[in-house]
Design a protein around this motif. Structure first.
Motif, mmCIF file in Angstrom:
data_model
loop_
_atom_site.group_PDB
_atom_site.id
_atom_site.type_symbol
_atom_site.label_atom_id
_atom_site.label_comp_id
_atom_site.label_asym_id
_atom_site.label_seq_id
_atom_site.Cartn_x
_atom_site.Cartn_y
_atom_site.Cartn_z
ATOM 1 N N UNK A 2 0.920 -1.371 -0.098
ATOM 2 C CA UNK A 2 0.117 -0.054 0.032
ATOM 3 C C UNK A 2 0.811 1.197 0.203
ATOM 4 N N UNK A 3 1.927 1.218 0.777
ATOM 5 C CA UNK A 3 3.022 2.396 0.743
ATOM 6 C C UNK A 3 3.561 2.528 -0.406
ATOM 7 N N UNK A 4 3.765 1.449 -1.251
ATOM 8 C CA UNK A 4 4.494 1.705 -2.591
ATOM 9 C C UNK A 4 3.492 2.518 -3.478
ATOM 10 N N UNK A 5 2.322 2.537 -3.301
ATOM 11 C CA UNK A 5 1.280 3.496 -4.264
ATOM 12 C C UNK A 5 0.952 4.814 -3.551
ATOM 13 N N UNK A 6 0.949 4.728 -2.037
ATOM 14 C CA UNK A 6 0.688 6.121 -1.512
ATOM 15 C C UNK A 6 1.663 7.054 -1.596
ATOM 16 N N UNK A 7 3.266 6.742 -1.496
ATOM 17 C CA UNK A 7 4.352 7.423 -1.447
ATOM 18 C C UNK A 7 4.346 8.224 -2.630
ATOM 19 N N UNK A 8 4.430 7.741 -3.989
ATOM 20 C CA UNK A 8 4.619 8.489 -5.188
ATOM 21 C C UNK A 8 3.622 9.351 -5.237
ATOM 22 N N UNK A 9 2.230 8.834 -4.852
ATOM 23 C CA UNK A 9 1.144 9.555 -5.058
ATOM 24 C C UNK A 9 0.965 10.831 -4.166
ATOM 25 N N UNK A 10 1.472 10.698 -2.950
ATOM 26 C CA UNK A 10 1.485 11.890 -2.165
ATOM 27 C C UNK A 10 2.439 12.937 -2.504
ATOM 28 N N UNK A 11 3.762 12.295 -3.176
ATOM 29 C CA UNK A 11 4.823 13.268 -3.534
ATOM 30 C C UNK A 11 4.255 14.028 -4.805
ATOM 31 N N UNK A 12 3.647 13.576 -5.421
ATOM 32 C CA UNK A 12 2.887 14.367 -6.643
ATOM 33 C C UNK A 12 1.814 15.137 -6.280
ATOM 34 N N UNK A 13 1.058 14.762 -5.285
ATOM 35 C CA UNK A 13 -0.247 15.436 -4.946
ATOM 36 C C UNK A 13 0.347 16.805 -4.353
ATOM 37 N N UNK A 14 1.234 16.722 -3.437
ATOM 38 C CA UNK A 14 1.712 17.766 -2.708
ATOM 39 C C UNK A 14 1.824 19.164 -3.619
ATOM 40 N N UNK A 15 2.919 18.950 -4.583
ATOM 41 C CA UNK A 15 3.009 20.137 -5.251
ATOM 42 C C UNK A 15 1.808 20.694 -6.455
ATOM 43 N N UNK A 16 1.028 19.445 -6.483
ATOM 44 C CA UNK A 16 -0.201 20.009 -7.307
ATOM 45 C C UNK A 16 -1.124 20.865 -6.598
ATOM 46 N N UNK A 17 -0.939 20.723 -5.196
ATOM 47 C CA UNK A 17 -1.948 21.310 -4.264
ATOM 48 C C UNK A 17 -1.271 22.859 -3.789
ATOM 49 N N UNK A 18 -0.039 22.810 -3.647
ATOM 50 C CA UNK A 18 0.664 23.909 -2.863
ATOM 51 C C UNK A 18 1.433 24.781 -4.308
ATOM 52 N N UNK A 19 1.943 24.146 -5.185
ATOM 53 C CA UNK A 19 2.659 24.679 -6.247
ATOM 54 C C UNK A 19 3.933 24.362 -5.987
ATOM 55 N N UNK A 20 4.852 24.958 -6.908
ATOM 56 C CA UNK A 20 6.424 24.888 -6.830
ATOM 57 C C UNK A 20 7.486 25.682 -6.449
ATOM 58 N N UNK A 21 6.608 26.838 -5.793
ATOM 59 C CA UNK A 21 7.488 28.070 -5.163
ATOM 60 C C UNK A 21 7.564 27.586 -3.752
ATOM 61 N N UNK A 22 7.621 28.858 -3.197
ATOM 62 C CA UNK A 22 7.752 28.881 -1.674
ATOM 63 C C UNK A 22 6.953 28.052 -0.697
ATOM 64 N N UNK A 23 5.875 27.799 -1.377
ATOM 65 C CA UNK A 23 4.663 27.173 -0.649
ATOM 66 C C UNK A 23 5.301 25.395 -0.534
ATOM 67 N N UNK A 24 5.889 25.219 -1.728
ATOM 68 C CA UNK A 24 6.409 23.610 -1.579
ATOM 69 C C UNK A 24 7.415 23.410 -0.486
ATOM 70 N N UNK A 25 8.168 24.598 -0.346
ATOM 71 C CA UNK A 25 9.389 24.547 0.626
ATOM 72 C C UNK A 25 8.749 24.421 2.111
#
Length: 396
Positions: A107-130
């Motif tokens: 389950x973690x194998x699917x969750x981790x890359x999904x979460x890693x991709x979902x975070x910048x989709x939510x917050x963008x790739x600028x200062x909010x990502x940091x």
């Protein structure tokens, strides 16, 4: 700019925090239980190795799934799978625990890359990502601080089965929180196949270098993680002392979250080299300490530097790789992490039993230091954020 102002990030963060706490309650309990039943350091290391077996077999396939499907749905289903798997640990035998760990890891194998991709989709790739990655790193620190001793207390007071129930509940809470976030499309993934993902990875020089360097660092880290519980039981006095050391790691990770915000505008290759050298020095101090206090102090150093060494590569990838390919590339890194962890989880205990735990620690520290030097030389410079954004450059 802070990611905390975004509702979807708060939900994602909250679900992740609860499930992490549930998992960390078992960090000491599972290996301690296996060690108590078998009396074998190797058997204890196999519990760690079993955790990463699914990533070796399923990682790349999971990355393609993540880039094709609704990532929010992938995370929810993964949480439900993990809840069911952990429930199987109530049987209590080493075989049952190994099986449960394997399914939970799937389950973690699917969750981790999904979460890693979902975070910048939510917050963008600028200062909010940091900001978002710093929040997650701070959460890791708090959980590492609170989880192990709380798990130890619950283990003595309520038993192993109660800890299992709490972890199951934590995954269910995480699934509910993530389900409340808004779905994001993955329109960038016009060619969702594995070949296209490999082409993108090959076209990002910093990713090509970080991939093997991360594997070396994680193999050394896993070799020491696999012998930490037996070391604590033999040399420091028992599971309670191991919990203190793991809590000290949590304090370090919490402090590392602050450092991650501060080093956001420093070249990653410089930050990584310093952080990995710090981890190597901390490992030597931890496994040569004469008591719990000294080991805990060294663990704080490992936590601070380890947090930076893990968060910086993740942030770099999230910035330089198009979001539609992050699932596949994140999964490739997950496969390398799994392979390195399996190697380290087996090699560390074998070296420790053939020589001593301290010798295994010196070997792992040396490998970590060598990787730090190699990374300082080989890692290319990357474009740092300007006005809250980073330009992505990918081969076409």
């Amino acid at each position: 700019m802070s990611a905390w102002g975004l509702r979807d990030f708060r939900l994602l963060w909250g679900g992740r925090a609860v499930s992490l706490l549930g998992s960390w309650l078992l960090v000491v309990a599972v290996p301690a239980h296996v060690y108590a039943v078998t009396g074998s350091v190797v058997a204890t290391g196999l519990a760690l190795a079993a955790e990463h077996l699914p990533a070796l077999l399923l990682g790349v396939w999971a990355g393609m799934v993540v880039d094709r499907w609704d990532r929010r749905r992938v995370m929810v289903v993964a949480d439900l799978v993990r809840a069911g798997a952990v429930a199987g640990m109530v049987v209590g035998t080493p075989a049952a625990i190994y099986a449960a760990v394997v399914v939970e890891s799937a389950g973690a194998v699917a969750f981790r890359p999904a979460a890693q991709a979902f975070v910048p989709a939510v917050v963008g790739v600028g200062e909010r990502l940091t900001s978002a990655n710093s929040w997650n790193a701070a959460t890791d620190g708090v959980v590492r601080l609170v989880g192990p001793p709380l798990g130890g207390v619950l283990l003595l007071w309520a038993g192993f089965e109660a800890l299992v129930v709490v972890d199951v509940a934590s995954y269910l809470v995480s699934a509910g929180a993530i389900a409340l976030t808004r779905a994001r499309s993955v329109a960038e993934a016009a060619k969702p196949g594995l070949r296209e993902g490999i082409r993108v990875l090959a076209g990002v020089p910093v990713a090509r270098v970080l991939l093997p360097l991360s594997g070396v660092f994680l193999a050394a880290n896993a070799s020491l993680s696999a012998v930490l519980v037996p070391f604590g039981v033999r040399e420091l006095g028992g599971a309670a002392q191991v919990g203190v050391v793991l809590s000290a790691l949590g304090i370090g990770f919490l402090a590392g979250a602050v450092v991650n915000r501060w080093v956001g505008r420093v070249q990653p290759r410089t930050v990584l080299a310093v952080a990995q050298l710090g981890v190597a020095a901390g490992f030597v101090g931890l496994f040569t300490a004469g008591g719990t206090v000294g080991a805990a102090g060294a663990a704080v150093v490992v936590g601070v530097c380890g947090s930076v060494a893990l968060v910086v590569p993740q942030t770099v990838l999230q910035r330089v790789v198009p979001n539609g390919f992050l699932g596949r590339i994140g999964a490739v890194f997950l496969v390398v992490e799994a392979f390195a962890t399996v190697v380290g989880a087996v090699a560390g205990p074998l070296i420790a039993e053939g020589t001593s735990v301290r010798t295994a620690a010196f070997v792992a520290a040396g490998v970590t230091a060598a990787g730090a030097v190699a990374g300082a030389v080989a890692t290319p410079r990357v474009m740092l954020p300007a006005n809250g954004q980073t330009i992505r450059k990918v081969a076409r």
